[in-house]
Design an enzyme around this catalytic site. Structure first.
Site, mmCIF file in Angstrom:
data_model
loop_
_atom_site.group_PDB
_atom_site.id
_atom_site.type_symbol
_atom_site.label_atom_id
_atom_site.label_comp_id
_atom_site.label_asym_id
_atom_site.label_seq_id
_atom_site.Cartn_x
_atom_site.Cartn_y
_atom_site.Cartn_z
ATOM 1 N N HIS A 162 38.122 40.655 50.257
ATOM 2 C CA HIS A 162 36.808 41.278 50.136
ATOM 3 C C HIS A 162 36.740 42.008 48.813
ATOM 4 O O HIS A 162 37.726 42.591 48.375
ATOM 5 C CB HIS A 162 36.573 42.273 51.289
ATOM 6 C CG HIS A 162 35.124 42.576 51.476
ATOM 7 N ND1 HIS A 162 34.463 43.494 50.714
ATOM 8 C CD2 HIS A 162 34.214 42.038 52.321
ATOM 9 C CE1 HIS A 162 33.201 43.530 51.087
ATOM 10 N NE2 HIS A 162 33.015 42.654 52.059
ATOM 11 N N ASP A 193 34.366 38.247 58.889
ATOM 12 C CA ASP A 193 34.122 36.867 59.298
ATOM 13 C C ASP A 193 35.311 36.217 59.993
ATOM 14 O O ASP A 193 35.185 35.131 60.540
ATOM 15 C CB ASP A 193 33.743 36.022 58.068
ATOM 16 C CG ASP A 193 32.365 36.385 57.558
ATOM 17 O OD1 ASP A 193 31.505 36.683 58.392
ATOM 18 O OD2 ASP A 193 32.153 36.385 56.339
HETATM 19 N N1 CMC Z 1 42.460 33.055 49.963
HETATM 20 C C1 CMC Z 1 43.307 32.926 48.918
HETATM 21 N N2 CMC Z 1 43.280 33.660 47.803
HETATM 22 C C2 CMC Z 1 42.309 34.578 47.707
HETATM 23 C C3 CMC Z 1 41.385 34.771 48.725
HETATM 24 C C4 CMC Z 1 41.472 33.970 49.880
HETATM 25 N N3 CMC Z 1 40.598 34.111 50.883
HETATM 26 N N4 CMC Z 1 40.527 35.760 48.381
HETATM 27 C C5 CMC Z 1 40.905 36.169 47.166
HETATM 28 N N5 CMC Z 1 41.996 35.445 46.742
HETATM 29 C C6 CMC Z 1 42.731 35.642 45.500
HETATM 30 C C7 CMC Z 1 41.992 35.016 44.320
HETATM 31 O O1 CMC Z 1 42.384 33.671 44.119
HETATM 32 C C8 CMC Z 1 42.414 35.931 43.197
HETATM 33 O O2 CMC Z 1 43.730 35.604 42.832
HETATM 34 P P1 CMC Z 1 44.211 35.775 41.296
HETATM 35 O O3 CMC Z 1 44.137 37.251 41.015
HETATM 36 O O4 CMC Z 1 45.603 35.235 41.269
HETATM 37 O O5 CMC Z 1 43.253 34.970 40.466
HETATM 38 C C9 CMC Z 1 42.486 37.319 43.850
HETATM 39 O O6 CMC Z 1 42.776 37.044 45.231
HETATM 40 C C10 CMC Z 1 41.207 38.125 43.752
HETATM 41 O O7 CMC Z 1 40.161 37.341 44.326
HETATM 42 P P2 CMC Z 1 38.701 37.213 43.741
HETATM 43 O O8 CMC Z 1 38.079 35.936 44.201
HETATM 44 O O9 CMC Z 1 38.738 37.493 42.275
HETATM 45 O O10 CMC Z 1 38.035 38.458 44.473
HETATM 46 P P3 CMC Z 1 36.493 38.731 44.579
HETATM 47 O O11 CMC Z 1 36.367 40.161 44.857
HETATM 48 O O12 CMC Z 1 35.758 38.172 43.420
HETATM 49 O O13 CMC Z 1 36.051 37.846 45.854
HETATM 50 C C11 CMC Z 1 35.779 37.127 48.094
HETATM 51 C C12 CMC Z 1 35.968 38.324 47.152
HETATM 52 C C13 CMC Z 1 35.372 37.634 49.464
HETATM 53 C C14 CMC Z 1 34.649 36.209 47.572
HETATM 54 C C15 CMC Z 1 37.120 36.340 48.163
HETATM 55 O O14 CMC Z 1 38.139 37.172 48.689
HETATM 56 C C16 CMC Z 1 36.989 35.065 49.000
HETATM 57 O O15 CMC Z 1 36.594 34.022 48.471
HETATM 58 N N6 CMC Z 1 37.329 35.132 50.326
HETATM 59 C C17 CMC Z 1 37.125 33.998 51.200
HETATM 60 C C18 CMC Z 1 35.663 33.893 51.599
HETATM 61 C C19 CMC Z 1 35.278 34.936 52.602
HETATM 62 O O16 CMC Z 1 35.964 35.165 53.595
HETATM 63 N N7 CMC Z 1 34.115 35.553 52.369
HETATM 64 C C20 CMC Z 1 33.539 36.547 53.299
HETATM 65 C C21 CMC Z 1 33.554 37.927 52.712
HETATM 66 S S1 CMC Z 1 33.195 39.174 53.990
HETATM 67 C C22 CMC Z 1 31.557 38.880 54.448
HETATM 68 C C23 CMC Z 1 30.634 39.283 53.383
HETATM 69 O O17 CMC Z 1 30.413 40.489 53.222
HETATM 70 O O18 CMC Z 1 30.090 38.403 52.731
#
Ligand code: CMC
Length: 428
Positions: A306, A363
């Site tokens: 998140h 989720d």
């Molecule tokens: N599985 C594997 N790796 C992950 C995941 C995951 N679910 N989430 C983040 N990472 C890794 C990502 O690859 C990155 O790694 P690195 O630093 O080596 O490049 C690091 O963790 C930081 O992730 P990010 O994508 O830069 O973080 P963000 O804050 O931009 O994205 C997120 C947050 C929720 C989009 C992301 O964690 C994600 O895609 N999660 C899966 C989708 C999900 O469950 N979404 C629902 C969020 S809760 C409901 C809502 O409020 O929408």
């Protein structure tokens, strides 16, 4: 007032520090362009505040979520969804009289115009319920036209807000009935919000809906837990679209579309599809964790991570308990919950997830509960939207009430061609 200083090209600029009630601090850069011809660049708004808001407080490090100051744990346990909707929109829990009048407005506006039923016939059977929901919410503006924002009256807003909260649930249930070829079921005036939804979804002339208090309580908690989450992608969309002074229906429709994406509200559908895929292909937990970590693989652990929570998402903790209770009470034959718990255990012990502070989010368990309730997988994000609606409305209202109201209009750093000239087709 505290100030930060920025030195640029021999100029020392003083920038005011803005403080929130929980001691959150921000540098106010709104005059930076005027004074130094600079804008700020923050891709994905990872460090940018877009507004001042008194609706929801999140401390992602500590796993805190509060609506109007009240902890989410207390609201999920003790409040009804309509009380929480009122709290978010109007700022305080309703007293008895306010609650009665709000509930009356919800009840009196729970049906949709009969002509709108014909819309459902126009959608192909393969239509995604989120597309139907967004279309129907926008279409409400055609039938309920008291929405013009130019002469925005408090009573008009009260009516539109309550009717939207009530009608979104009716639209969702009708679209489900339509998809399974059953006649729609009209709302009842004696049922509470969540119970009425379940009744409209699952009652039929041949199979009467049998209410269950545990399931109704779980659904109510699910809706409450989704009701607001400050400036996320869909809520920010509602604010941005609404800042053009377009009506509430159009702004909410835009927010629903933003919510649909798999990185946002669409993740609850993706979680179940991921768990089903693991089961169907006999993937081991280790294989899943390894693919989630592999940057060459497109696989992500949906329901994990998140932008704000760097600790357990407090909503996921509450939902895990509901999930386990319903599972035990009804003795569900569903191996997905076991796969989910094994995944969670393995991921939370793995260095990759620990270092990046990736924990289950809301989720991760919500989909399993929806599944146990009997909600089809492609409607999970619709459930998220029903829950999130009061928050979107509250944020829209707060944005509208703010003085001065500024249209949202970010800048950019242009990286395209510098000046060049048109070349006629026969010379290209
Ligand atoms: N599985 C594997 N790796 C992950 C995941 C995951 N679910 N989430 C983040 N990472 C890794 C990502 O690859 C990155 O790694 P690195 O630093 O080596 O490049 C690091 O963790 C930081 O992730 P990010 O994508 O830069 O973080 P963000 O804050 O931009 O994205 C997120 C947050 C929720 C989009 C992301 O964690 C994600 O895609 N999660 C899966 C989708 C999900 O469950 N979404 C629902 C969020 S809760 C409901 C809502 O409020 O929408």
């Amino acid at each position: 007032m505290e100030k930060a200083t920025l030195t640029y090209q021999n100029h020392v600029l003083e920038l005011p520090i803005i403080k929130g009630t929980e001691d959150e601090k921000a540098i106010d850069i709104s005059n930076l362009r005027k004074s130094a011809n600079l804008i700020t660049l923050d891709l994905g708004f990872q460090n940018t505040g877009s507004c001042m808001s008194s609706i929801t407080y999140i401390d992602g490090e500590k796993g805190i979520l509060r609506y109007r100051g009240i902890p989410i744990e207390e609201l999920a346990e003790k409040a009804s969804f309509s009380e929480v909707a009122y709290l978010l929109i109007y700022g305080n829990l309703p007293n008895k009289k306010e609650q009665e009048s709000f509930s009356r407005r919800l009840t009196q506006n729970s049906m949709i115009h009969e002509e709108m039923l014909r819309f459902f016939d126009g959608f192909p059977p393969t239509a995604h319920p989120m597309a139907i929901l967004a279309t129907m919410v926008n279409a409400l503006s055609v039938y309920y036209t008291d929405y013009y924002t130019e002469d925005f009256q408090a009573e008009t807003f009260d009516l539109i807000a309550a009717s939207l909260i009530s009608r979104i649930r009716t639209i969702a249930a009708y679209s489900y009935k339509h998809s399974i070829g059953e006649p729609h079921v009209y709302p009842r005036r004696d049922l509470q919000y969540a119970s009425n939804f379940l009744y409209m979804m699952f009652d039929s002339p041949v199979n009467p809906y049998v209410p269950d208090s545990e399931i109704e309580k779980a659904l109510c908690a699910l809706l409450i837990l989704h009701a607001d989450h400050e400036q996320n992608c869909s809520t920010s969309t509602v604010r941005l679209v609404g800042s053009s002074m377009v009506n509430l229906y159009a702004s909410i429709c835009a927010g629903i579309c933003a919510l649909w994406g798999p990185l946002h509200g669409g993740a609850n559908q993706k979680v179940i599809e991921m768990l089903e895929n693991i089961k169907k292909n006999n993937f081991t937990i280790k294989q899943c964790i390894e693919s989630a970590k592999d940057k060459n693989s497109k696989f992500r652990l949906f329901g994990f991570g998140h932008r704000l929570y760097r600790n357990y998402d407090p909503r996921a903790l509450i939902l895990k308990k509901y999930c386990q209770n319903i599972f035990k009470k009804f003795n569900y034959d569903d191996s997905l919950i076991n796969i989910a718990m094994e995944l969670e255990e393995a991921a939370t012990k793995d260095d990759y997830f620990i270092e990046r502070k990736l924990y289950p989010n809301v989720d991760f368990y919500s989909g399993i509960i929806y599944r146990m309730i009997g909600i089809p997988t492609n409607m999970f994000t619709v459930m998220f939207a029903i829950g999130r609606l009061p928050g979107m409305i509250a944020q829209w209202k707060e944005m509208h009430d703010s003085v001065p109201l500024k249209i949202g209009r970010p800048y950019q750093i242009y990286t395209g061609n510098t000046l060049r000239h048109y070349v006629p087709l026969n010379e290209r």
